[in-house]
Design a protein around this motif. Structure first.
Motif, mmCIF file in Angstrom:
data_model
loop_
_atom_site.group_PDB
_atom_site.id
_atom_site.type_symbol
_atom_site.label_atom_id
_atom_site.label_comp_id
_atom_site.label_asym_id
_atom_site.label_seq_id
_atom_site.Cartn_x
_atom_site.Cartn_y
_atom_site.Cartn_z
ATOM 1 N N THR A 142 0.901 -1.319 -0.183
ATOM 2 C CA THR A 142 -0.089 -0.136 0.143
ATOM 3 C C THR A 142 1.014 1.328 0.165
ATOM 4 O OG1 THR A 142 -1.865 -0.883 1.179
ATOM 5 C CG2 THR A 142 -1.859 1.350 1.359
ATOM 6 N N LEU A 143 1.904 1.358 0.869
ATOM 7 C CA LEU A 143 2.663 2.377 1.165
ATOM 8 C C LEU A 143 3.527 2.789 -0.059
ATOM 9 C CD1 LEU A 143 3.278 2.780 4.976
ATOM 10 C CD2 LEU A 143 1.645 4.231 3.522
ATOM 11 N N LEU A 144 4.353 1.754 -0.718
ATOM 12 C CA LEU A 144 5.628 1.864 -1.318
ATOM 13 C C LEU A 144 5.268 2.732 -2.634
ATOM 14 C CD1 LEU A 144 7.862 -1.288 -1.695
ATOM 15 C CD2 LEU A 144 8.436 1.028 -1.510
ATOM 16 N N PRO A 145 4.237 2.530 -3.355
ATOM 17 C CA PRO A 145 4.006 3.536 -4.566
ATOM 18 C C PRO A 145 3.600 5.111 -3.959
ATOM 19 C CG PRO A 145 2.048 1.892 -4.309
ATOM 20 C CD PRO A 145 2.982 1.563 -3.300
ATOM 21 N N VAL A 146 2.726 4.826 -2.747
ATOM 22 C CA VAL A 146 2.412 6.314 -2.659
ATOM 23 C C VAL A 146 3.546 7.098 -1.855
ATOM 24 C CG1 VAL A 146 0.923 7.562 -0.657
ATOM 25 C CG2 VAL A 146 0.212 5.551 -1.872
ATOM 26 N N VAL A 147 4.470 6.731 -1.233
ATOM 27 C CA VAL A 147 5.601 7.252 -0.725
ATOM 28 C C VAL A 147 6.522 7.690 -1.765
ATOM 29 C CG1 VAL A 147 7.662 7.040 0.842
ATOM 30 C CG2 VAL A 147 5.464 6.383 1.824
ATOM 31 N N PHE A 148 6.865 6.811 -2.624
ATOM 32 C CA PHE A 148 7.630 6.950 -3.784
ATOM 33 C C PHE A 148 7.228 8.359 -4.616
ATOM 34 C CE2 PHE A 148 9.044 6.625 -8.228
ATOM 35 C CZ PHE A 148 10.432 6.330 -7.852
ATOM 36 N N GLU A 149 5.711 8.369 -4.617
ATOM 37 C CA GLU A 149 5.345 9.480 -5.421
ATOM 38 C C GLU A 149 5.301 10.623 -4.774
ATOM 39 O OE1 GLU A 149 0.798 10.612 -7.560
ATOM 40 O OE2 GLU A 149 1.490 8.337 -7.076
ATOM 41 N N ARG A 150 4.786 10.603 -3.619
ATOM 42 C CA ARG A 150 4.576 12.294 -2.839
ATOM 43 C C ARG A 150 5.142 12.191 -1.315
ATOM 44 N NH1 ARG A 150 -0.584 9.717 -3.457
ATOM 45 N NH2 ARG A 150 -1.853 9.618 -1.496
ATOM 46 N N ASN A 151 5.316 11.038 -0.775
ATOM 47 C CA ASN A 151 5.887 11.154 0.507
ATOM 48 C C ASN A 151 4.836 11.837 1.486
ATOM 49 O OD1 ASN A 151 7.373 10.745 2.835
ATOM 50 N ND2 ASN A 151 8.793 12.514 2.444
ATOM 51 N N PRO A 152 3.759 11.189 1.819
ATOM 52 C CA PRO A 152 2.879 11.813 2.673
ATOM 53 C C PRO A 152 3.071 11.608 4.201
ATOM 54 C CG PRO A 152 1.723 9.818 1.848
ATOM 55 C CD PRO A 152 3.256 10.063 1.464
ATOM 56 N N ILE A 153 4.224 11.392 4.403
ATOM 57 C CA ILE A 153 4.639 10.987 5.928
ATOM 58 C C ILE A 153 5.482 12.217 6.521
ATOM 59 C CG2 ILE A 153 5.775 9.498 7.605
ATOM 60 C CD1 ILE A 153 5.276 7.220 5.533
ATOM 61 N N PRO A 154 4.856 12.825 7.521
ATOM 62 C CA PRO A 154 5.451 13.954 8.147
ATOM 63 C C PRO A 154 6.561 13.485 9.313
ATOM 64 C CG PRO A 154 3.064 14.281 8.281
ATOM 65 C CD PRO A 154 3.246 12.795 7.952
ATOM 66 N N THR A 155 7.649 13.892 9.029
ATOM 67 C CA THR A 155 8.850 13.467 9.641
ATOM 68 C C THR A 155 8.668 13.679 11.091
ATOM 69 O OG1 THR A 155 10.335 13.799 7.943
ATOM 70 C CG2 THR A 155 11.399 13.630 9.915
ATOM 71 N N SER A 156 7.965 14.774 11.544
ATOM 72 C CA SER A 156 8.000 15.131 12.938
ATOM 73 C C SER A 156 6.910 14.397 13.634
ATOM 74 C CB SER A 156 7.644 16.685 13.166
ATOM 75 O OG SER A 156 8.940 17.237 13.117
ATOM 76 N N THR A 157 6.342 13.378 12.934
ATOM 77 C CA THR A 157 5.105 12.597 13.646
ATOM 78 C C THR A 157 5.698 11.222 13.679
ATOM 79 O OG1 THR A 157 4.234 11.803 11.627
ATOM 80 C CG2 THR A 157 3.323 13.923 12.142
ATOM 81 N N VAL A 158 6.845 10.806 13.162
ATOM 82 C CA VAL A 158 7.358 9.523 13.159
ATOM 83 C C VAL A 158 8.134 9.093 14.380
ATOM 84 C CG1 VAL A 158 8.951 7.869 12.032
ATOM 85 C CG2 VAL A 158 7.644 9.607 10.747
ATOM 86 N N VAL A 159 7.705 7.701 14.729
ATOM 87 C CA VAL A 159 8.260 7.134 15.971
ATOM 88 C C VAL A 159 8.809 5.742 15.082
ATOM 89 C CG1 VAL A 159 8.039 5.963 18.002
ATOM 90 C CG2 VAL A 159 6.808 8.033 17.704
ATOM 91 N N LEU A 160 10.143 5.400 15.252
ATOM 92 C CA LEU A 160 10.541 4.141 14.721
ATOM 93 C C LEU A 160 11.055 3.187 15.767
ATOM 94 C CD1 LEU A 160 12.854 6.946 12.485
ATOM 95 C CD2 LEU A 160 11.532 4.967 11.573
ATOM 96 N N GLN A 161 10.960 1.960 15.210
ATOM 97 C CA GLN A 161 11.497 0.914 15.928
ATOM 98 C C GLN A 161 13.306 0.902 15.707
ATOM 99 O OE1 GLN A 161 10.096 -1.289 18.078
ATOM 100 N NE2 GLN A 161 7.912 -1.518 17.246
ATOM 101 N N ARG A 162 13.945 1.018 16.786
ATOM 102 C CA ARG A 162 15.278 1.405 16.781
ATOM 103 C C ARG A 162 15.977 0.161 15.994
ATOM 104 N NH1 ARG A 162 19.427 3.798 19.878
ATOM 105 N NH2 ARG A 162 21.280 2.916 19.729
#
Length: 207
Positions: A142-162
């Motif tokens: 679901t995410l790969l084509p969307v993120v590749f095209e326009r990156n709708p993920i705001p960085t300051s919202t992200v929490v990552l698994q280390r």
């Protein structure tokens, strides 16, 4: 609640840094650690004494941009979860608790993100709308084509698994799309992201 470390990259002057840090330190529960990385600012960054007691300020000798600064901050953290905040944005109350709960509900997710409210330099909402994705667990298909095209993920919202972040090679990537590159590396590795369909961050547009 899982332990969370926060990385805040900054290159001075930084007129919104105090507001950003206040928004982090007021989270309930508060993060385990907050690392502010001064990316070789011409004048060393200083933080409010009240914040300084609860944050670690690290200064780089050479600028590395936001990705280099984030990698420097990552080296200072031991937490299993790593949260991101740019120095001109601000978290809304309940942000961290909501995202940790989402990651606990979806332990297979490499990261969690949320929605933003776009504000101006005075903190007033603008008419701009950020692309919004549906809530829940979103897989690479679901995410790969969307993120590749326009990156709708705001960085300051992200929490990552280390562990997943380190396996993907950390924050460094080709400019000017380092954040987008990291999301794509994680997704190409077969990881999904958890999406919280709530506005949890004020994202600032300014000169």
């Amino acid at each position: 609640m899982a332990a969370v470390g926060v990385v805040v990259p900054v290159r001075g002057p930084a007129p919104f840094l105090d507001e950003a840090l206040e928004s982090v330190l007021r989270q309930d529960p508060a993060p385990e650690a907050v690392v502010v990385v001064d990316d070789a600012s011409p004048e060393p960054v200083r933080i409010d004494p009240d914040h300084a007691r609860r944050c670690t300020l690290v200064r780089r000798d050479m600028p590395g941009g936001a990705p280099g600064a984030r990698d420097t901050g990552l080296e200072r953290l031991q937490s299993d979860l790593v949260a991101l905040l740019d120095a001109d944005d601000a978290w809304r109350p309940g942000k961290l608790a909501a995202q940790v709960a989402a990651l606990e509900a979806h332990p297979e997710a490499a990261a969690c993100f949320a929605r933003v409210r776009v504000v101006d330099d005075g903190g007033r909402p603008t008419a701009e709308r950020w692309d919004e994705l549906p809530g829940g667990m979103l897989g690479p298909e679901t995410l790969l084509p969307v993120v590749f095209e326009r990156n709708p993920i705001p960085t300051s919202t992200v929490v990552l698994q280390r562990a997943d972040l380190l396996a993907a090679g950390g924050f460094a990537g080709p400019p000017p799309c380092e954040d987008q590159d990291l999301w794509l590396r994680l997704l190409r590795g077969g990881h999904g992201f958890a999406s919280v369909p709530e506005v949890l961050v004020d994202y600032r547009r300014h000169a």
